[in-house]
Design an enzyme around this catalytic site. Structure first.
Site, short mmCIF file in Angstrom:
data_model
loop_
_atom_site.label_atom_id
_atom_site.label_comp_id
_atom_site.label_asym_id
_atom_site.label_seq_id
_atom_site.Cartn_x
_atom_site.Cartn_y
_atom_site.Cartn_z
N CYS A 74 0.83 -1.20 0.00
CA CYS A 74 0.00 0.00 0.00
C CYS A 74 0.87 1.25 0.00
O CYS A 74 1.75 1.40 0.85
CB CYS A 74 -0.92 0.00 1.22
SG CYS A 74 -1.89 1.52 1.39
N CYS A 77 0.30 3.51 3.45
CA CYS A 77 0.64 3.01 4.77
C CYS A 77 1.97 3.62 5.19
O CYS A 77 2.74 4.08 4.34
CB CYS A 77 0.75 1.48 4.76
SG CYS A 77 -0.82 0.60 4.81
N HIS A 136 -4.41 0.26 7.65
CA HIS A 136 -4.80 -0.06 6.28
C HIS A 136 -6.28 -0.42 6.17
O HIS A 136 -6.88 -0.26 5.11
CB HIS A 136 -3.94 -1.22 5.75
CG HIS A 136 -4.20 -1.56 4.31
ND1 HIS A 136 -3.80 -0.75 3.27
CD2 HIS A 136 -4.84 -2.63 3.74
CE1 HIS A 136 -4.18 -1.29 2.11
NE2 HIS A 136 -4.80 -2.43 2.38
N HIS A 187 -6.99 1.59 1.40
CA HIS A 187 -6.64 2.33 2.60
C HIS A 187 -7.57 3.54 2.77
O HIS A 187 -7.81 4.27 1.82
CB HIS A 187 -5.18 2.81 2.48
CG HIS A 187 -4.59 3.32 3.75
ND1 HIS A 187 -3.49 2.74 4.35
CD2 HIS A 187 -4.93 4.36 4.55
CE1 HIS A 187 -3.18 3.39 5.44
NE2 HIS A 187 -4.05 4.40 5.59
N HIS A 189 -8.95 6.90 2.81
CA HIS A 189 -8.37 8.16 2.37
C HIS A 189 -9.38 8.94 1.56
O HIS A 189 -10.41 8.43 1.14
CB HIS A 189 -7.13 7.91 1.50
CG HIS A 189 -7.46 7.39 0.13
ND1 HIS A 189 -7.92 6.10 -0.10
CD2 HIS A 189 -7.42 7.99 -1.09
CE1 HIS A 189 -8.13 5.92 -1.39
NE2 HIS A 189 -7.84 7.07 -2.02
N GLN A 191 -9.51 12.86 -1.07
CA GLN A 191 -8.72 13.68 -1.98
C GLN A 191 -9.18 15.14 -1.90
O GLN A 191 -10.27 15.43 -1.40
CB GLN A 191 -8.85 13.17 -3.42
CG GLN A 191 -8.37 11.74 -3.62
CD GLN A 191 -8.56 11.28 -5.05
OE1 GLN A 191 -7.88 11.75 -5.96
NE2 GLN A 191 -9.47 10.33 -5.26
#
Length: 382
Positions: A74, A77, A136, A187, A189, A191
């Site tokens: 990943c 991570c 993760h 993972h 997240h 943007q």
């Protein structure tokens, strides 16, 4: 207070650590990117669609971006000896960094003026990745309230910073959650896109808001009036707080759609007070947990923070709000945008807003886990 530490990756991209209150910010000091990445390439391009009066970004270089790698590879991570990732530190709370495969940027500047058929230019702007946790697995809804507050602080800080960059017209924080939405990393997240133009959807919303604002001589906002109407009606309300309320809109387009709106007229996340951010950290988690409580498996969604564009004629009437949508119309069914929606933009909803709101009110959010509450700096439970 959230500690903020800025550094650079080996190819020059900016990376910023946002630490939960009480975290030792020095843990990231001296963590440098040892990968020796090649210099960043030139931006892609934007082309003007004369048929619709809109800009389209062309980013062919994104074909090579990472796609659903295994956990031990990943890229967001923390770095380990076997996985030198995008984040050099061995641990972190929240991290924001420039996307290695951006749709816009890294160069900054305006789009061409007097655009017509055949007009194109560099895809100026900036695209950033926001990693919510070093863990993760999990999702935003499994973060502690402390971690949620840190992410909100990161959104606000980045909104203010990106809004000040040359040529930027709109800043858009968002999260795509779930394979059915098209995520390329598991993972947890989100943007942030900083556009050199006002996007088509923001232009439609902004124009409607401006007309309403001018009609009422600047005394009322469109989003504020809709919030007032929904609260008075009550049938589509999901929750009401001191500073924020959430409802399923009267003319919802998606099978699951929730709007979360601050009671005070503010243009963006950067304009929220500390008290408002504190409440947002709680109510946003509550909404996401309700969404996941509707079905036996996690619900895919797009979390879109609509912020006022930076264009002066749209700024005064703009009003921050979250649009949380999911194509999930049943436990085993998704809504696909076919002829009417994709070609004509004429949505047909498979659910009624009132029934969705009733289900969300009745949904029991999963309680915070002991791991998350006992160790908020880790964010996600085991």
């Amino acid at each position: 207070m959230t500690a903020i530490t800025s550094t650079r990756l080996s190819d020059g991209r900016e990376l910023i650590y946002f630490d939960d209150p009480g975290t030792n910010a020095a843990r990231a000091t001296g963590a440098t990117d040892q990968r020796g990445l090649p210099p960043r390439g030139e931006p892609g391009e934007v082309r003007f669609d004369a048929l619709t009066d809109e800009w389209v970004a062309v980013a062919a270089h994104r074909q090579a971006r990472t796609h659903l790698p295994p956990a031990d590879q990943c890229p967001i991570c923390p770095t380990t000896p076997n996985n030198p990732s995008e984040i050099p530190a061995a641990d972190y709370d929240v991290v924001v960094f420039e996307n290695r495969f951006p749709s816009l940027g890294p160069a900054l500047g305006p789009v061409p003026e007097n655009a017509a058929w055949g007009t194109k230019g560099p895809a100026y702007g900036r695209c950033e990745v926001v990693s919510f946790t070093p863990e993760h697995t999990g999702s935003f809804s499994t973060l502690s309230e402390t971690r949620s507050r840190t992410v909100i602080e990161a959104w606000a800080q980045r909104t203010e910073a990106l809004s000040s960059l040359a040529g930027i017209k709109q800043v858009f924080p968002f999260e795509n959650r779930g394979a059915d939405i098209g995520v390329t990393l598991h993972h947890p997240h989100g943007q942030i896109y900083a556009y050199p133009y006002v996007t088509p959807r923001a232009d439609v919303l902004g124009s409607a808001a401006r007309r309403y604002y001018e009609k009422h001589d600047g005394r009322e906002t469109l989003t504020g009036s809709l919030l007032k109407a929904e609260r008075q009606d009550g049938s589509r309300m999901v929750m009401e707080g001191e500073n924020f309320s959430a409802y399923v809109p009267f003319a919802a387009r998606w099978p699951l759609e929730i709007h979360l709106v601050p009671h005070r007229h503010v243009p963006d996340l950067a304009a929220l007070s500390g008290e408002e951010k504190d409440e947002l950290a709680h109510v946003y988690l509550d909404l996401l947990k309700r969404l996941d409580a509707l079905y036996p498996t996690p619900t895919p969604y797009i979390s879109a923070w609509h912020q006022a564009p930076l264009e002066p004629e749209l700024r005064a009437s703009g009003y921050l709000h979250l649009q949380l949508t999911s194509p999930r119309r049943a436990a085993d069914k998704l809504k696909y945008l076919a002829g009417s929606e994709a070609a004509m933009g004429a949505f047909i909803n498979d659910t009624t807003p009132e029934s969705v709101a009733e289900r969300l009110r009745a949904a029991v959010p999963a309680p915070a886990t002991a791991a998350a509450e006992a160790a908020p700096s880790q964010g996600v439970p085991a």
